[in-house]
Design a protein around this motif. Sequence first.
Motif, PDB file in Angstrom:
ATOM      1  N   SER A   1       0.846  -1.190   0.000  1.00  0.00           N
ATOM      2  CA  SER A   1       0.000   0.000   0.000  1.00  0.00           C
ATOM      3  C   SER A   1       0.880   1.237   0.000  1.00  0.00           C
ATOM      4  CB  SER A   1      -0.938   0.023   1.217  1.00  0.00           C
ATOM      5  OG  SER A   1      -0.189   0.041   2.421  1.00  0.00           O
ATOM      6  N   ILE A   2       0.366   2.309  -0.556  1.00  0.00           N
ATOM      7  CA  ILE A   2       1.074   3.582  -0.591  1.00  0.00           C
ATOM      8  C   ILE A   2       0.165   4.643   0.004  1.00  0.00           C
ATOM      9  CG2 ILE A   2       2.099   5.358  -2.061  1.00  0.00           C
ATOM     10  CD1 ILE A   2       2.942   3.212  -3.987  1.00  0.00           C
TER      11      ILE A   2
ATOM     12  N   TYR B   1      -7.859 -10.676   6.051  1.00  0.00           N
ATOM     13  CA  TYR B   1      -7.049 -10.327   4.888  1.00  0.00           C
ATOM     14  C   TYR B   1      -5.786  -9.577   5.318  1.00  0.00           C
ATOM     15  CZ  TYR B   1     -11.322 -11.626   2.470  1.00  0.00           C
ATOM     16  OH  TYR B   1     -12.424 -12.305   2.015  1.00  0.00           O
ATOM     17  N   GLU B   2      -4.632 -10.076   4.887  1.00  0.00           N
ATOM     18  CA  GLU B   2      -3.367  -9.488   5.291  1.00  0.00           C
ATOM     19  C   GLU B   2      -3.003  -8.275   4.433  1.00  0.00           C
ATOM     20  OE1 GLU B   2      -0.278 -12.405   5.325  1.00  0.00           O
ATOM     21  OE2 GLU B   2      -1.187 -13.575   6.943  1.00  0.00           O
ATOM     22  N   LYS B   3      -2.398  -7.278   5.080  1.00  0.00           N
ATOM     23  CA  LYS B   3      -1.779  -6.124   4.407  1.00  0.00           C
ATOM     24  C   LYS B   3      -2.758  -5.342   3.528  1.00  0.00           C
ATOM     25  CE  LYS B   3       2.362  -6.758   2.764  1.00  0.00           C
ATOM     26  NZ  LYS B   3       3.484  -7.347   2.001  1.00  0.00           N
ATOM     27  N   ILE B   4      -3.982  -5.156   3.995  1.00  0.00           N
ATOM     28  CA  ILE B   4      -4.900  -4.295   3.259  1.00  0.00           C
ATOM     29  C   ILE B   4      -4.920  -2.935   3.945  1.00  0.00           C
ATOM     30  CG2 ILE B   4      -6.343  -6.079   2.242  1.00  0.00           C
ATOM     31  CD1 ILE B   4      -8.299  -5.735   4.534  1.00  0.00           C
ATOM     32  N   ALA B   5      -4.937  -1.893   3.158  1.00  0.00           N
ATOM     33  CA  ALA B   5      -4.895  -0.533   3.691  1.00  0.00           C
ATOM     34  C   ALA B   5      -6.314  -0.003   3.858  1.00  0.00           C
ATOM     35  CB  ALA B   5      -4.068   0.358   2.770  1.00  0.00           C
TER      36      ALA B   5
ATOM     37  N   CYS C   1     -19.374  -0.743   2.723  1.00  0.00           N
ATOM     38  CA  CYS C   1     -19.628  -1.587   1.545  1.00  0.00           C
ATOM     39  C   CYS C   1     -18.672  -2.766   1.449  1.00  0.00           C
ATOM     40  CB  CYS C   1     -19.569  -0.761   0.270  1.00  0.00           C
ATOM     41  SG  CYS C   1     -17.905  -0.184  -0.158  1.00  0.00           S
ATOM     42  N   GLY C   2     -17.577  -2.767   2.230  1.00  0.00           N
ATOM     43  CA  GLY C   2     -16.656  -3.895   2.234  1.00  0.00           C
ATOM     44  C   GLY C   2     -15.656  -3.919   1.098  1.00  0.00           C
ATOM     45  N   ILE C   3     -15.494  -2.799   0.378  1.00  0.00           N
ATOM     46  CA  ILE C   3     -14.616  -2.758  -0.789  1.00  0.00           C
ATOM     47  C   ILE C   3     -13.325  -2.017  -0.438  1.00  0.00           C
ATOM     48  CG2 ILE C   3     -14.376  -1.861  -3.150  1.00  0.00           C
ATOM     49  CD1 ILE C   3     -17.343  -2.378  -3.544  1.00  0.00           C
ATOM     50  N   ILE C   4     -12.209  -2.519  -0.965  1.00  0.00           N
ATOM     51  CA  ILE C   4     -10.894  -1.911  -0.761  1.00  0.00           C
ATOM     52  C   ILE C   4     -10.804  -0.591  -1.528  1.00  0.00           C
ATOM     53  CG2 ILE C   4      -8.435  -2.189  -1.276  1.00  0.00           C
ATOM     54  CD1 ILE C   4      -8.758  -5.159  -0.878  1.00  0.00           C
ATOM     55  N   GLY C   5     -10.101   0.384  -0.955  1.00  0.00           N
ATOM     56  CA  GLY C   5      -9.764   1.583  -1.708  1.00  0.00           C
ATOM     57  C   GLY C   5     -10.327   2.874  -1.168  1.00  0.00           C
ATOM     58  N   HIS C   6     -11.208   2.812  -0.184  1.00  0.00           N
ATOM     59  CA  HIS C   6     -11.754   4.026   0.434  1.00  0.00           C
ATOM     60  C   HIS C   6     -12.262   3.661   1.826  1.00  0.00           C
ATOM     61  CE1 HIS C   6     -15.318   2.116  -1.414  1.00  0.00           C
ATOM     62  NE2 HIS C   6     -15.991   2.646  -0.401  1.00  0.00           N
TER      63      HIS C   6
END
Length: 220
Positions: A46-47, A149-153, A159-164
């Motif tokens: 992640s950045i 889930y490992e290493k998720i930012a 909503c359960g979605i990565i990215g926000h």
Amino acid sequence: MVKDVTIKAWKPVFPMEIKRLSKEVFMFIFHHEVDLHKFYMKRPWSIRGGHLVLKRWSPDLTWQEVDFSTSSIWVQVHGLPPLWRIEENLRRLGSRVGAVLEVDLIGEPGSAWRKFIKLRVEVDIANPLSPRVFLPHPNRSDLWIGLKYEKIADLCYRCGIIGHDQKNCFAEVFKLNYQSGKRFKAAGPWLRVENKDIPKEIAATSLTSNPASSSNPSCQ
């Protein structure tokens, strides 16, 4: 910023070039296979809260043809009975989340009391992350098999979605059905490996339907 963060985190032994191809797409050029393999196998990264999807670029494709809709993520499987811990069953379970790339049986061979099993799964990041699989348990309530889930930012607990995060989300709350037909909020801190919680509705059901026996603590 991307260059500074990745070089500091990865510490490549050999020179690494970074080129910006579009607003959100970057090309990383490694000058040695050792560096490429090390960073690629340790994905995801992640950045500054953003999920970095790393894909190997085949020379026969343009960068616009690279599929960034999926990401390789290590998924921890918690609460699985020892008899289920064989690769065939684990791959079947992991297929509920995405395409299983690798199975890592944590611990020494024959150890029945490992805390969890790990699967590397290619996950569709446009879909909500599933928090569980319910395992049929004859004559008892279905077992909650927790997925972490490992290493998720950034991960939205709405909503359960990565990215926000949920502050910027206007989607419907992601809910799933429990065995009784009761719906529960599926996304929450329990999706992360550092959190030991489960959804409160599931916890309440477990406490009322399967009370632990004080005379047999090993079954708790």
